[in-house]
Design a protein around this motif. Structure first.
Motif, PDB file in Angstrom:
ATOM      1  N   ALA A 408       0.814  -1.225   0.000  1.00 43.43           N
ATOM      2  CA  ALA A 408       0.000   0.000   0.000  1.00 43.43           C
ATOM      3  C   ALA A 408       0.842   1.267   0.000  1.00 43.43           C
ATOM      4  CB  ALA A 408      -0.952  -0.012   1.193  1.00 43.43           C
ATOM      5  N   ASN A 411       1.923   1.847  -3.240  1.00 43.29           N
ATOM      6  CA  ASN A 411       0.780   1.894  -4.156  1.00 43.29           C
ATOM      7  C   ASN A 411       0.955   0.933  -5.323  1.00 43.29           C
ATOM      8  OD1 ASN A 411      -1.806   2.909  -4.673  1.00 43.29           O
ATOM      9  ND2 ASN A 411      -1.023   4.373  -6.182  1.00 43.29           N
ATOM     10  N   CYS A 442      -8.938   0.618   6.360  1.00 42.56           N
ATOM     11  CA  CYS A 442      -8.242   1.746   6.986  1.00 42.56           C
ATOM     12  C   CYS A 442      -6.892   2.033   6.333  1.00 42.56           C
ATOM     13  CB  CYS A 442      -8.050   1.479   8.479  1.00 42.56           C
ATOM     14  SG  CYS A 442      -7.017   0.054   8.855  1.00 42.56           S
ATOM     15  N   VAL A 443      -6.488   1.230   5.348  1.00 44.16           N
ATOM     16  CA  VAL A 443      -5.174   1.388   4.717  1.00 44.16           C
ATOM     17  C   VAL A 443      -5.303   2.308   3.499  1.00 44.16           C
ATOM     18  CG1 VAL A 443      -3.266   0.197   3.582  1.00 44.16           C
ATOM     19  CG2 VAL A 443      -4.472  -0.900   5.491  1.00 44.16           C
ATOM     20  N   PRO A 444      -4.570   3.408   3.448  1.00 39.52           N
ATOM     21  CA  PRO A 444      -4.628   4.287   2.278  1.00 39.52           C
ATOM     22  C   PRO A 444      -4.272   3.547   0.993  1.00 39.52           C
ATOM     23  CG  PRO A 444      -3.512   5.378   4.098  1.00 39.52           C
ATOM     24  CD  PRO A 444      -3.713   3.946   4.519  1.00 39.52           C
ATOM     25  N   ASN A 445      -4.851   3.991  -0.107  1.00 42.98           N
ATOM     26  CA  ASN A 445      -4.639   3.469  -1.462  1.00 42.98           C
ATOM     27  C   ASN A 445      -5.383   2.166  -1.741  1.00 42.98           C
ATOM     28  OD1 ASN A 445      -2.870   5.597  -2.128  1.00 42.98           O
ATOM     29  ND2 ASN A 445      -1.089   4.458  -1.367  1.00 42.98           N
ATOM     30  N   LYS A 542     -14.769   0.510   0.206  1.00 39.16           N
ATOM     31  CA  LYS A 542     -13.857   1.629   0.000  1.00 39.16           C
ATOM     32  C   LYS A 542     -13.420   1.632  -1.458  1.00 39.16           C
ATOM     33  CE  LYS A 542      -9.540   3.635   1.569  1.00 39.16           C
ATOM     34  NZ  LYS A 542      -8.321   3.413   2.364  1.00 39.16           N
ATOM     35  N   PRO A 543     -13.575   2.711  -2.183  1.00 41.44           N
ATOM     36  CA  PRO A 543     -14.280   3.932  -1.765  1.00 41.44           C
ATOM     37  C   PRO A 543     -15.793   3.690  -1.676  1.00 41.44           C
ATOM     38  CG  PRO A 543     -13.687   4.105  -4.074  1.00 41.44           C
ATOM     39  CD  PRO A 543     -13.058   2.837  -3.575  1.00 41.44           C
ATOM     40  N   TYR A 573     -18.092   3.019   8.084  1.00 43.27           N
ATOM     41  CA  TYR A 573     -17.859   3.999   7.025  1.00 43.27           C
ATOM     42  C   TYR A 573     -19.153   4.737   6.673  1.00 43.27           C
ATOM     43  CZ  TYR A 573     -13.720   1.041   6.505  1.00 43.27           C
ATOM     44  OH  TYR A 573     -12.587   0.314   6.744  1.00 43.27           O
TER      45      TYR A 573
END
Length: 643
Positions: A408, A411, A442-445, A542-543, A573
């Motif tokens: 992540a 990316n 909760c992990v970006p990307n 997510k998204p 969420y």
């Protein structure tokens, strides 16, 4: 069919009874134990091959060691069915993996003879070392024995533990159950003789005397003598790797020959050496012809006919989610030669055996090494390939650091097919996919999808194959699909866009994943009570499709989310989105249905979901609770039953 005749086994309720037998009777006991296990698993289903391979080893360990005072840890725990029969649980063995029955793995709460639960692999040496250190600090003298096998030695955690054990030099016995010939060739009489010799008190005494003598010699001569002794023993026995990790190596020996096992286990029990590893070679499925002939097919089985070995097959109205994933991935790989597949010792369980048949050079089974599987996939993604890293939800937890740091943060477009989402039935809490939406969301990307049916899964496979902007995960349940028609090829979904399956005006049920069908059933029930109900499938945690969520919130009196995951996932969420939009302050009623905050024992999946409050009646009850109403009971008309 009548149960097998087991006159000797009938006298053994606990290992204390076993230790009263003569050594010459143990062969018969092993034969009866094998027959009993085959008969029991034919009734319940479960893991068969691994347990059959450790029958003699189980008998020998309980005969030589003073269990439960001496700690005996089985790793992986599905090897322990014979152990359960010998440790006071024979009268319940035919409840194995059934609701309210015995667990399919070792379990501390089930028996004093299970000192450590093991359903995930490669934990026994770490746990055993912890027990050995605790014993030493408290002045105890009991033995600690870790039996590690059925592939568990392929994971890095086992070697981390061995490295630490070699440095601490605590008294620990590790039995390596080598049941696939991956480490050593077949054993024979000479190997057995050497194993007995090097584990015996005479050899160890001479070795210690030699150490004492050479300690007075110059250092370089001492070191040469040590290296010579280890090289000579390693040459004849093959244990150089384990010696380098600080273990005294014994073996390999025939794990089905009690005449070989008993004296070696006596020797290592009585030795004063530090950590010792005994290398035992066994055959998976030993003693039951169908399992010997096909150890992969009989690793885990459903109910089967003992005489023919034929397994009962459930009448399927739909393909399994696992097969839909596999065939969809093969279909995409036929069009894109950059697609590769990675599994961590579960080619059949994930369906990737089918991919391997079609593309053998593009399929990678890395063994029980989930951490490596993820970073290995990240490396391939960094070089332009499209890896699908297929790992069960519960096993992906073991590679969480790699998901965050190696995938992540960089990316990298690694695709994560996540099988066994939600509750999984007979394997129980240890194998349930309860947490993946919460720990991945909760992990970006990261993009997180969940398939509500088999057609959606096919769409998500194609979507993941086409998505190159970063990591993407899609989760799906165990078992059969819902029986809808499959498209010839999946569609590429719009990222972050849900769908509405049923339009209503008063109640909105928004699902993520496999609870969609229960929500549709609940909507039918609610309609009979005058509650017009919308049912939506979010598709994406997510998204999140915020436009869909806010529209449903604006147009309905109550909004209920339903998911087969823990708190902190999809429902959280949705609540966050509504809070940010100020919708929680304007009269909207919101409830989130998630798995309860407890581990759920094995049972039928439908019973598990009912107990968790995630079936149609529970959804209906939650709606009425949210509205502060009770459902109106329908009175039967005159002339109907009950009037």
């Amino acid at each position: 069919m009548a149960p097998p005749s087991t006159p000797l086994l009938d006298r053994v309720r606990t290992p204390d009874d076993l230790r009263k037998l003569r050594e010459e009777d143990l062969g018969q006991l092993a034969a009866e134990l094998r027959a009993e296990m085959v008969d029991a698993v034919s009734v319940t289903g479960g893991h068969l091959g691994a347990g059959l391979g450790v029958i003699e080893l189980t008998v020998a360990l309980h005969y030589i060691f003073d269990t439960p005072r001496d700690r005996l840890i089985w790793d992986v725990g599905h090897q322990a069915y014979p152990h359960k029969i010998l440790t006071g649980r024979r009268d319940r063995i035919r409840t194995l993996r059934q609701g309210g029955g015995l667990s399919g793995f070792t379990r501390r709460s089930e028996s004093a003879y299970d000192p450590f639960g093991a359903a995930h692999s490669s934990t026994s040496i770490s746990a055993g070392l912890g027990m050995a250190v605790a014993r030493d600090l408290s002045g105890g003298d009991n033995k600690v024995v870790a039996v590690i096998g059925d592939g568990a030695m392929s994971a890095g955690m086992a070697y981390e533990a061995m490295n630490n054990a070699g440095a601490l030099k605590s008294r620990l016995i590790v039995i390596l159950n080598d049941n696939d010939m991956s480490i050593a060739p077949p054993t024979g009489a000479m190997r057995a003789h050497l194993a007995r010799l090097v584990s015996g008190r005479t050899y160890l005494t001479i070795r210690e005397a030699a150490k004492s003598f050479t300690s007075r010699l110059p250092r370089f001569i001492r070191e040469k003598a040590r290296q010579t002794e280890e090289y000579a023993r390693g040459f004849w026995t093959g244990g150089t790797l384990f010696e380098e990790l600080g273990f005294y190596y014994v073996g390999p020996i025939d794990g089905h020959n009690l005449d070989h096992l008993l004296p070696v286990l006596k020797n290592v029990r009585d030795a004063d050496e530090g950590p010792i590893l005994v290398h035992v070679v066994t055959q998976k499925g030993k003693g039951y012809a169908p399992a010997e002939a096909s150890d992969d097919k009989y690793h885990g089985v459903g109910k089967f006919n003992v005489v023919t070995g034929e397994q009962a097959k459930a009448k399927a109205n739909a393909p399994s989610y696992t097969r839909v994933f596999a065939t969809s991935l093969v279909q995409e790989a036929e069009r894109d030669d950059k697609i590769v597949a990675v599994t961590a010792a579960m080619p059949a369980g994930t369906g990737l055996d089918l991919f391997g048949e079609a593309f053998p050079a593009r399929m990678f089974d890395v063994g029980i090494a989930e951490q490596h599987a993820v970073t290995f996939s990240a490396g391939m993604a960094a070089e332009g390939l499209k890896p699908f890293c297929a790992i069960y939800s519960t096993f992906l937890q073991r590679a969480y650091d790699q998901v965050v740091h190696d995938v992540a943060i960089q990316n990298l477009p690694v695709r994560f097919p996540i099988d066994r989402a939600g509750l999984v039935g007979a394997d129980g809490a240890t194998h349930a996919g309860s947490f993946d939406v919460a720990y991945l969301g909760c992990v970006p990307n990261m993009v997180v999808m969940a398939a509500a049916d088999e057609a959606e899964l096919r769409h998500m496979v194609r979507t993941a194959a086409a998505y190159d902007e970063g990591p993407i995960a899609f989760r799906y349940p165990r078992g059969e699909g819902v029986g809808i028609d499959l498209p010839e090829r999946g569609e590429i979904l719009t990222i972050g866009r849900g769908r509405i399956l049923r339009e209503g005006t008063k109640i909105a049920l928004v699902t993520l994943g496999g609870r969609l069908q229960e929500a549709l059933k609940a909507a039918e029930i609610l309609e009979t009570h005058g509650l017009s109900t919308t049912v939506a499938d979010a598709r994406f945690a997510k998204p999140l499709d915020t436009d869909l969520v806010l529209r449903l919130a604006a147009e309905h009196e109550a909004l209920i989310t339903v998911e087969e995951g823990s708190i902190g996932g999809f429902g959280s969420y949705v609540l966050g989105t509504l809070a940010e939009a100020g919708r929680l302050d304007d009269g909207l009623t919101v409830r989130t249905l998630v798995l309860p905050d407890r581990f759920i024992d094995h049972d039928r999946p439908d019973a598990m979901y009912a107990g968790a409050g995630l079936d149609a009646p529970a959804i209906v009850a939650k709606v009425f609770e949210a509205l502060g109403r009770r459902p109106v009971e329908k009175r039967p008309r005159l002339g109907q039953a009950g009037s």
